[in-house]
Design a protein around this motif. Structure first.
Motif, PDB file in Angstrom:
ATOM      1  N   GLU A 131       0.840  -1.209   0.000  1.00 10.81           N
ATOM      2  CA  GLU A 131       0.000   0.000   0.000  1.00 10.81           C
ATOM      3  C   GLU A 131       0.870   1.252   0.000  1.00 10.81           C
ATOM      4  O   GLU A 131       0.626   2.196  -0.751  1.00 10.81           O
ATOM      5  CB  GLU A 131      -0.923  -0.005   1.215  1.00 10.81           C
ATOM      6  CG  GLU A 131      -1.830   1.206   1.281  1.00 10.81           C
ATOM      7  CD  GLU A 131      -2.758   1.203   2.483  1.00 10.81           C
ATOM      8  OE1 GLU A 131      -3.513   2.177   2.665  1.00 10.81           O
ATOM      9  OE2 GLU A 131      -2.719   0.214   3.255  1.00 10.81           O
ATOM     10  N   ARG A 132       1.897   1.261   0.850  1.00 10.06           N
ATOM     11  CA  ARG A 132       2.799   2.408   0.894  1.00 10.06           C
ATOM     12  C   ARG A 132       3.554   2.553  -0.428  1.00 10.06           C
ATOM     13  O   ARG A 132       3.758   3.674  -0.921  1.00 10.06           O
ATOM     14  CB  ARG A 132       3.790   2.270   2.050  1.00 10.06           C
ATOM     15  CG  ARG A 132       4.910   3.304   2.061  1.00 10.06           C
ATOM     16  CD  ARG A 132       4.371   4.721   2.013  1.00 10.06           C
ATOM     17  NE  ARG A 132       5.420   5.718   1.849  1.00 10.06           N
ATOM     18  CZ  ARG A 132       5.214   6.941   1.376  1.00 10.06           C
ATOM     19  NH1 ARG A 132       4.005   7.330   1.004  1.00 10.06           N
ATOM     20  NH2 ARG A 132       6.219   7.791   1.249  1.00 10.06           N
ATOM     21  N   THR A 176       2.597   7.049  -6.605  1.00  5.15           N
ATOM     22  CA  THR A 176       1.655   8.118  -6.966  1.00  5.15           C
ATOM     23  C   THR A 176       2.260   9.486  -6.684  1.00  5.15           C
ATOM     24  O   THR A 176       2.136  10.422  -7.491  1.00  5.15           O
ATOM     25  CB  THR A 176       0.335   7.949  -6.190  1.00  5.15           C
ATOM     26  OG1 THR A 176      -0.254   6.688  -6.526  1.00  5.15           O
ATOM     27  CG2 THR A 176      -0.636   9.068  -6.531  1.00  5.15           C
ATOM     28  N   GLU A 177       2.921   9.632  -5.535  1.00  9.12           N
ATOM     29  CA  GLU A 177       3.577  10.898  -5.195  1.00  9.12           C
ATOM     30  C   GLU A 177       4.665  11.234  -6.209  1.00  9.12           C
ATOM     31  O   GLU A 177       4.798  12.380  -6.658  1.00  9.12           O
ATOM     32  CB  GLU A 177       4.182  10.808  -3.793  1.00  9.12           C
ATOM     33  CG  GLU A 177       3.172  10.702  -2.661  1.00  9.12           C
ATOM     34  CD  GLU A 177       3.860  10.508  -1.316  1.00  9.12           C
ATOM     35  OE1 GLU A 177       5.026  10.925  -1.191  1.00  9.12           O
ATOM     36  OE2 GLU A 177       3.244   9.929  -0.397  1.00  9.12           O
ATOM     37  N   ASN A 212       1.300   4.248  -2.888  1.00  2.91           N
ATOM     38  CA  ASN A 212       1.149   5.675  -2.581  1.00  2.91           C
ATOM     39  C   ASN A 212       2.410   6.458  -2.928  1.00  2.91           C
ATOM     40  O   ASN A 212       2.341   7.598  -3.414  1.00  2.91           O
ATOM     41  CB  ASN A 212       0.810   5.860  -1.105  1.00  2.91           C
ATOM     42  CG  ASN A 212      -0.569   5.333  -0.753  1.00  2.91           C
ATOM     43  OD1 ASN A 212      -1.431   5.201  -1.621  1.00  2.91           O
ATOM     44  ND2 ASN A 212      -0.777   5.016   0.516  1.00  2.91           N
TER      45      ASN A 212
END
Length: 427
Positions: free
Chosen positions: A272-273, A279-280, A276
């Motif tokens: 999950e991290r 995406t960043e 994310n």
């Protein structure tokens, strides 16, 4: 004297730790082959589990063999890619001894040497079956397999080390069943055990296996300190440089220059991290690409196909030579990966993201010692400026040398000392 009992105790102690059990659970979840056998094993009665362990032990026993015939002063063995790299690096600079290589391969199971070794296993099968039954009652699938395989590897190595002329063995792992068994067999036969580390692991959380060798050729004082702390006795050691090239540290980049960001993963990845974080990074205006390097062990390889499919700039680099991967990156984000040291040695700034995996915070002590820069909450141009100030600081080189003994040092002199020491131990 390093015995088989000691080797099995180390495997049992390590595999019973909370961290290892978490890794095993992660492997079962993500590896289809392992999950298939795990599901079968967990559903059958103890006697059938015992038979499955006996068959698995036979496969391990027959899979070990010499790569080629002949005599050798030094016998070497490695299983995983990073172990092979460490072994080849040492051998490339050792000119004083003849070398023979042992290897684990499924093809070895069908060679003539395996058929010759088979009767000895069959004679021991009743006793091994009793041991397998005890393990099946007391341990889960993977710990039971690893403890049992330590015994069968040991039996096979005892046979192979009868080869004329062998005076010592060289390994690059101090906790795998294969290497523990080889070290125990070597000491049983009066051979020396030489060790070199395959990773810059300086963890001090939970159980750290003791180092059982007559000589440790280690890449840093940090690694040696951990081994000495948990072995309980002094360790004869020499320092060797890492097998990765050195390059000047990149401190800053022109604002408009496209950059490639690497993400190097370790075990227990937080997917999950990772999603994310990608995406960043995709929001960075001058992003050239994102290179994601999974853990080198295939058994815990993550499925990154979904991430890579969503943007052509995202690429997985599993199987790519490490140095080639390092050269492609302008900056790298890591969790608790020991490859951090190789990255810094290769001149690439590293940002530490503790949430990339579920290992304890600062598992290797890199933040505590001031080796790496913590990742900020927001990745922007100021990160490069912060990296320049951090890695260009007056004390950083000394910290780096603690984790990399060859950093900006005379590596040729270190390697000459290694050759002299090995020649002495294999007389």
């Amino acid at each position: 004297m390093y015995s088989l009992g000691r080797a099995c105790w180390i495997v049992r102690k390590l595999d019973g730790s909370a961290r290892r059990l978490a890794i095993f659970a992660d492997v079962v979840q993500k590896n289809i082959k392992v999950r298939f056998f795990y599901d079968i094993y967990e559903r059958v009665p103890v006697f059938v589990k015992s038979l499955l362990l006996l068959i698995y032990g036979l496969k391990c026993y027959l899979s070990i063999g010499w790569r080629r015939a002949g005599t050798a002063d030094l016998a070497v063995f490695a299983s995983y890619p990073n172990e092979h790299v460490a072994i080849r690096h040492v051998l490339h600079h050792v000119r004083s001894v003849t070398v023979g290589e042992m290897a684990a391969s499924k093809r070895n199971c069908f060679r003539l040497s395996a058929f010759r070794a088979l009767p000895a296993y069959l004679v021991s099968a009743p006793r091994l079956l009793r041991i397998a039954r005890m393990l099946a009652r007391r341990f889960h699938f993977m710990p039971a397999c690893r403890i049992f395989s330590t015994m069968t590897f040991y039996a096979r190595f005892l046979q192979l080390l009868e080869r004329p002329g062998v005076k010592a063995v060289l390994i690059a792992n101090h906790y795998s069943p294969e290497c523990l068994a080889l070290a125990a067999a070597a000491h049983r036969l009066g051979r020396k055990v030489l060790f070199t580390n395959h990773a810059n692991a300086t963890w001090d959380e939970g159980y750290v296996p003791p180092l059982m060798s007559d000589l440790a050729a280690v890449t840093s004082q940090a690694v040696l300190d951990i081994y000495r702390q948990h072995t309980g006795t002094d360790i004869r050691a020499v320092f060797v440089p890492l097998p990765a090239p050195q390059r000047p540290m990149q401190y800053a980049f022109p604002p408009a220059q496209p950059i490639t960001v690497g993400i190097f993963l370790t075990a227990l990845t937080n997917m999950e991290r990772l999603g994310n974080l990608v995406t960043e990074l995709e929001q960075i205006p001058n992003l050239a690409g994102i290179l994601i390097r999974p853990h080198p062990a295939k058994v815990i390889k993550e499925d990154l196909s979904g991430l890579c499919a969503r943007d052509e700039r995202i690429r997985e680099t599993f199987g790519m030579p490490l140095d080639e991967n390092i050269q492609l990156c302008d900056i790298v984000i890591c969790g608790n990966s020991t490859v951090t040291v190789e990255l810094l040695r290769g001149g690439v700034p590293v940002l530490y993201d503790a949430s990339l995996d579920s290992l304890p915070y600062d598992y290797n002590g890199y933040i505590k010692r001031g080796l790496v820069l913590p990742a900020p909450l927001q990745l922007d141009a100021s990160v490069l400026q912060a990296a320049g100030a951090f890695y260009g600081g007056p004390s950083w080189v000394g910290t780096m040398r603690y984790f990399d003994a060859g950093y900006l040092q005379d590596e040729d002199a270190m390697l000459e000392g290694l050759d002299d020491t090995i020649r002495e131990l294999t007389r």
